[in-house]
Design a protein around this motif. Structure first.
Motif, PDB file in Angstrom:
ATOM      1  N   GLY A 192      85.942 100.595  74.888  1.00  0.00           N
ATOM      2  CA  GLY A 192      85.229 101.834  74.640  1.00  0.00           C
ATOM      3  C   GLY A 192      83.748 101.660  74.895  1.00  0.00           C
ATOM      4  N   PRO A 193      82.972 102.735  74.802  1.00  0.00           N
ATOM      5  CA  PRO A 193      81.530 102.669  75.059  1.00  0.00           C
ATOM      6  C   PRO A 193      80.779 101.772  74.084  1.00  0.00           C
ATOM      7  CG  PRO A 193      82.149 104.810  74.130  1.00  0.00           C
ATOM      8  CD  PRO A 193      83.416 104.104  74.495  1.00  0.00           C
ATOM      9  N   GLU A 194      81.369 101.516  72.908  1.00  0.00           N
ATOM     10  CA  GLU A 194      80.720 100.619  71.958  1.00  0.00           C
ATOM     11  C   GLU A 194      80.675  99.183  72.483  1.00  0.00           C
ATOM     12  OE1 GLU A 194      85.090 100.811  70.873  1.00  0.00           O
ATOM     13  OE2 GLU A 194      83.501 102.209  71.489  1.00  0.00           O
ATOM     14  N   ILE A 195      81.480  98.884  73.496  1.00  0.00           N
ATOM     15  CA  ILE A 195      81.451  97.579  74.161  1.00  0.00           C
ATOM     16  C   ILE A 195      80.789  97.681  75.528  1.00  0.00           C
ATOM     17  CG2 ILE A 195      82.839  95.717  75.162  1.00  0.00           C
ATOM     18  CD1 ILE A 195      82.762  95.659  72.159  1.00  0.00           C
ATOM     19  N   THR A 196      81.189  98.650  76.336  1.00  0.00           N
ATOM     20  CA  THR A 196      80.693  98.725  77.713  1.00  0.00           C
ATOM     21  C   THR A 196      79.188  98.995  77.776  1.00  0.00           C
ATOM     22  OG1 THR A 196      81.304 101.073  77.829  1.00  0.00           O
ATOM     23  CG2 THR A 196      82.912  99.470  78.620  1.00  0.00           C
ATOM     24  N   THR A 197      78.674  99.817  76.865  1.00  0.00           N
ATOM     25  CA  THR A 197      77.238 100.124  76.906  1.00  0.00           C
ATOM     26  C   THR A 197      76.376  98.896  76.642  1.00  0.00           C
ATOM     27  OG1 THR A 197      77.649 102.419  76.243  1.00  0.00           O
ATOM     28  CG2 THR A 197      75.413 101.572  75.942  1.00  0.00           C
ATOM     29  N   PRO A 198      76.600  98.142  75.552  1.00  0.00           N
ATOM     30  CA  PRO A 198      75.774  96.943  75.365  1.00  0.00           C
ATOM     31  C   PRO A 198      75.996  95.888  76.427  1.00  0.00           C
ATOM     32  CG  PRO A 198      77.482  97.079  73.672  1.00  0.00           C
ATOM     33  CD  PRO A 198      77.468  98.388  74.382  1.00  0.00           C
ATOM     34  N   VAL A 199      77.218  95.780  76.969  1.00  0.00           N
ATOM     35  CA  VAL A 199      77.479  94.787  78.015  1.00  0.00           C
ATOM     36  C   VAL A 199      76.646  95.087  79.252  1.00  0.00           C
ATOM     37  CG1 VAL A 199      79.206  94.026  79.702  1.00  0.00           C
ATOM     38  CG2 VAL A 199      79.754  94.023  77.267  1.00  0.00           C
ATOM     39  N   ILE A 200      76.624  96.340  79.678  1.00  0.00           N
ATOM     40  CA  ILE A 200      75.824  96.720  80.844  1.00  0.00           C
ATOM     41  C   ILE A 200      74.347  96.442  80.590  1.00  0.00           C
ATOM     42  CG2 ILE A 200      75.056  98.661  82.262  1.00  0.00           C
ATOM     43  CD1 ILE A 200      77.863  99.873  81.837  1.00  0.00           C
ATOM     44  N   TRP A 201      73.886  96.761  79.406  1.00  0.00           N
ATOM     45  CA  TRP A 201      72.472  96.526  79.055  1.00  0.00           C
ATOM     46  C   TRP A 201      72.143  95.040  79.069  1.00  0.00           C
ATOM     47  CZ3 TRP A 201      70.245  94.614  74.293  1.00  0.00           C
ATOM     48  CH2 TRP A 201      68.857  94.758  74.224  1.00  0.00           C
ATOM     49  N   LEU A 202      72.989  94.224  78.496  1.00  0.00           N
ATOM     50  CA  LEU A 202      72.758  92.780  78.459  1.00  0.00           C
ATOM     51  C   LEU A 202      72.762  92.179  79.858  1.00  0.00           C
ATOM     52  CD1 LEU A 202      74.957  91.879  75.358  1.00  0.00           C
ATOM     53  CD2 LEU A 202      72.472  91.622  75.522  1.00  0.00           C
ATOM     54  N   GLU A 203      73.621  92.696  80.713  1.00  0.00           N
ATOM     55  CA  GLU A 203      73.668  92.219  82.103  1.00  0.00           C
ATOM     56  C   GLU A 203      72.387  92.567  82.846  1.00  0.00           C
ATOM     57  OE1 GLU A 203      78.381  92.415  83.365  1.00  0.00           O
ATOM     58  OE2 GLU A 203      77.099  94.169  83.636  1.00  0.00           O
ATOM     59  N   ARG A 204      72.014  93.826  82.780  1.00  0.00           N
ATOM     60  CA  ARG A 204      70.904  94.305  83.605  1.00  0.00           C
ATOM     61  C   ARG A 204      69.548  93.852  83.083  1.00  0.00           C
ATOM     62  NH1 ARG A 204      72.665 100.505  85.303  1.00  0.00           N
ATOM     63  NH2 ARG A 204      74.416  99.882  86.617  1.00  0.00           N
ATOM     64  N   GLU A 205      69.378  93.834  81.770  1.00  0.00           N
ATOM     65  CA  GLU A 205      68.061  93.538  81.209  1.00  0.00           C
ATOM     66  C   GLU A 205      67.840  92.055  80.940  1.00  0.00           C
ATOM     67  OE1 GLU A 205      65.763  95.803  81.081  1.00  0.00           O
ATOM     68  OE2 GLU A 205      67.199  97.281  81.824  1.00  0.00           O
ATOM     69  N   PHE A 206      68.911  91.306  80.676  1.00  0.00           N
ATOM     70  CA  PHE A 206      68.750  89.912  80.283  1.00  0.00           C
ATOM     71  C   PHE A 206      69.514  88.940  81.180  1.00  0.00           C
ATOM     72  CE2 PHE A 206      67.994  92.474  76.511  1.00  0.00           C
ATOM     73  CZ  PHE A 206      66.751  91.981  76.101  1.00  0.00           C
ATOM     74  N   GLY A 207      70.193  89.466  82.192  1.00  0.00           N
ATOM     75  CA  GLY A 207      70.890  88.597  83.133  1.00  0.00           C
ATOM     76  C   GLY A 207      72.077  87.870  82.554  1.00  0.00           C
ATOM     77  N   MET A 208      72.642  88.346  81.453  1.00  0.00           N
ATOM     78  CA  MET A 208      73.819  87.695  80.880  1.00  0.00           C
ATOM     79  C   MET A 208      75.034  87.972  81.758  1.00  0.00           C
ATOM     80  SD  MET A 208      73.399  88.213  76.749  1.00  0.00           S
ATOM     81  CE  MET A 208      74.809  87.131  76.459  1.00  0.00           C
TER      82      MET A 208
ATOM     83  N   LYS B  78      91.536  90.415  73.046  1.00  0.00           N
ATOM     84  CA  LYS B  78      91.973  91.411  72.081  1.00  0.00           C
ATOM     85  C   LYS B  78      93.242  92.051  72.650  1.00  0.00           C
ATOM     86  CE  LYS B  78      88.559  90.742  69.311  1.00  0.00           C
ATOM     87  NZ  LYS B  78      88.795  90.022  68.037  1.00  0.00           N
ATOM     88  N   ARG B  79      94.289  92.053  71.847  1.00  0.00           N
ATOM     89  CA  ARG B  79      95.571  92.549  72.351  1.00  0.00           C
ATOM     90  C   ARG B  79      95.499  94.008  72.768  1.00  0.00           C
ATOM     91  NH1 ARG B  79     100.733  93.289  68.455  1.00  0.00           N
ATOM     92  NH2 ARG B  79      99.258  94.808  67.588  1.00  0.00           N
ATOM     93  N   ASP B  80      94.812  94.810  71.987  1.00  0.00           N
ATOM     94  CA  ASP B  80      94.741  96.243  72.271  1.00  0.00           C
ATOM     95  C   ASP B  80      93.288  96.623  72.572  1.00  0.00           C
ATOM     96  OD1 ASP B  80      97.600  96.722  71.808  1.00  0.00           O
ATOM     97  OD2 ASP B  80      97.119  96.199  69.741  1.00  0.00           O
ATOM     98  N   ARG B  81      92.755  97.631  71.974  1.00  0.00           N
ATOM     99  CA  ARG B  81      91.383  98.046  72.247  1.00  0.00           C
ATOM    100  C   ARG B  81      90.397  97.039  71.654  1.00  0.00           C
ATOM    101  NH1 ARG B  81      88.883 103.291  73.070  1.00  0.00           N
ATOM    102  NH2 ARG B  81      86.722 103.306  72.335  1.00  0.00           N
ATOM    103  N   ALA B  82      89.375  96.689  72.423  1.00  0.00           N
ATOM    104  CA  ALA B  82      88.337  95.783  71.917  1.00  0.00           C
ATOM    105  C   ALA B  82      87.603  96.454  70.773  1.00  0.00           C
ATOM    106  CB  ALA B  82      87.371  95.425  73.034  1.00  0.00           C
ATOM    107  N   ASP B  83      87.442  95.740  69.662  1.00  0.00           N
ATOM    108  CA  ASP B  83      86.768  96.344  68.513  1.00  0.00           C
ATOM    109  C   ASP B  83      85.249  96.249  68.654  1.00  0.00           C
ATOM    110  OD1 ASP B  83      85.908  93.770  67.523  1.00  0.00           O
ATOM    111  OD2 ASP B  83      87.934  93.482  66.771  1.00  0.00           O
ATOM    112  N   ASN B  84      84.554  96.810  67.694  1.00  0.00           N
ATOM    113  CA  ASN B  84      83.100  96.949  67.794  1.00  0.00           C
ATOM    114  C   ASN B  84      82.349  95.620  67.840  1.00  0.00           C
ATOM    115  OD1 ASN B  84      83.639  99.639  67.627  1.00  0.00           O
ATOM    116  ND2 ASN B  84      82.776  99.945  65.590  1.00  0.00           N
TER     117      ASN B  84
END
Length: 344
Positions: free
Chosen positions: A165-181, A77-83
């Motif tokens: 933004g947090p709309e990306i970082t929050t689910p990414v952290i969750w997917l990493e920690r809970e599902f090992g993605m 994404k050229r600028d801010r990552a969208d939702n």
């Protein structure tokens, strides 16, 4: 604040946006194709705008391979990552999970041949490139076609954007920690001097430092599990059985592989850069580090040396990083050399 240093001349660089300097997403995609290290790691670019999925026209921006034999789906994404950036990448990763090693090499050949940047690649050319990139621990080739290696069926995801933004970082952290993605977020920043010169920097923002220990342990577990599967015989086993190397032989870190940002001067006589072959052929006991006397695999020791000198995490194959002092060749080069071709 970022500065450009040229001798005694110091110029501050002002952060700007890619939009402000008329840089399109396609421009960034091409930069990454030509220089994937911009994303902060060693990658082999297989294709861009990959369009070989059934019943969908969706296309990942860049498809690549890392040194461990894992597909990497890169979404830009050229600028801010969208939702929906993370969801897009997850879909692309699921589409890519069924690609075979041979299909991947066929796609690589088609992509690079269509670009016309060089002479047309044959299957043998492609097989050699993949085998060299992946190393003897992961791939093998008989020189008569595509390389043989086990392609991991859980692709990694790498999101690159101007900001997250947090709309990306929050689910990414969750997917990493809970599902090992395995998801990485890299910020690409544009900077400009007063003279209008443009510079681009990259910075990994996820996994966050607090998650590093957890992620490092998980990746090491995956490496061990992956290496326990059927694959080409390890280079150290071949070299020992052929009598090319012996227990007690000294190897030195390859000077050409020392990163530019290392904080330790390379000295081939410094035990930090030296190891002794143990004669063992397990997964973690091939070489004794002369710095501390502990035993490692060549890959793990290479990663340890690189990480201690730079403070960064590395995902590499070890054999090209260690040079045998008797032959002045890396272990990868020795592995490729026929016994009869060596001057005894």
């Amino acid at each position: 604040m970022v500065f450009h240093i040229d001798g005694d001349d110091v110029r501050s660089l002002s952060r700007t946006s890619f939009e402000a300097i008329d840089i399109a997403e396609a421009n960034i995609e091409e930069w990454i194709i030509q220089n994937p290290s911009m994303l902060g790691e060693e990658l082999l670019v297989v294709a861009s705008q990959y369009a070989k999925f059934d019943r969908t026209t969706e296309r990942p921006d860049v498809l690549a391979l890392d040194p461990e034999g894992k597909l990497v789906v890169v979404e830009l994404k050229r600028d801010r990552a969208d939702n929906t950036t993370d969801l897009q990448a997850i879909k692309y990763a699921s589409y890519c999970s069924t690609i075979s090693a041979e299909e991947l090499q066929q796609d690589y050949r088609t992509f690079w041949n269509e670009r016309g940047d060089h002479e047309q690649l044959t299957p043998e050319d492609v097989g050699e490139r993949f085998a060299e990139f992946l190393g003897d621990e992961v791939a093998s080739t008989a020189g008569d076609g595509y390389a043989e290696f086990a392609l991991d069926d859980r692709p990694r995801i790498l999101l690159a954007a101007g900001s997250f933004g947090p709309e990306i970082t929050t689910p990414v952290i969750w997917l990493e920690r809970e599902f090992g993605m395995d998801i990485t977020c890299v910020e690409l920043e544009a900077h400009r001097t007063e003279g209008e010169d443009v510079y681009v920097s990259s910075r990994r923002v996820l996994p966050i430092p607090e998650a590093e220990e957890y992620m490092a342990k998980r990746r090491e577990k995956e490496r061990q599990q992956s290496r326990s599967s059927t694959r080409a015989e390890r280079a150290i086993t071949v070299l020992l059985e052929a009598g090319i190397v012996e227990e007690g032989d000294i190897v030195v870190f390859d000077e050409g592989s020392v990163p530019d940002d290392t904080d330790r001067r390379f000295d081939p006589d410094d035990n930090f850069w030296r190891g002794r072959i143990t004669g063992k052929t397990g997964r973690s006991d091939n070489v004794k580090w002369l710095e501390n006397g502990a035993e490692y695999s060549f890959t793990k020791l290479a990663q340890t040396v690189l990480e201690e000198t730079t403070g960064r995490e590395f995902n590499v194959n070890g054999y090209p990083y260690w040079r045998h002092t008797k032959y002045d060749m890396t272990l990868t080069e020795l592995r490729k050399t026929e016994v009869g071709d060596i001057d005894w």
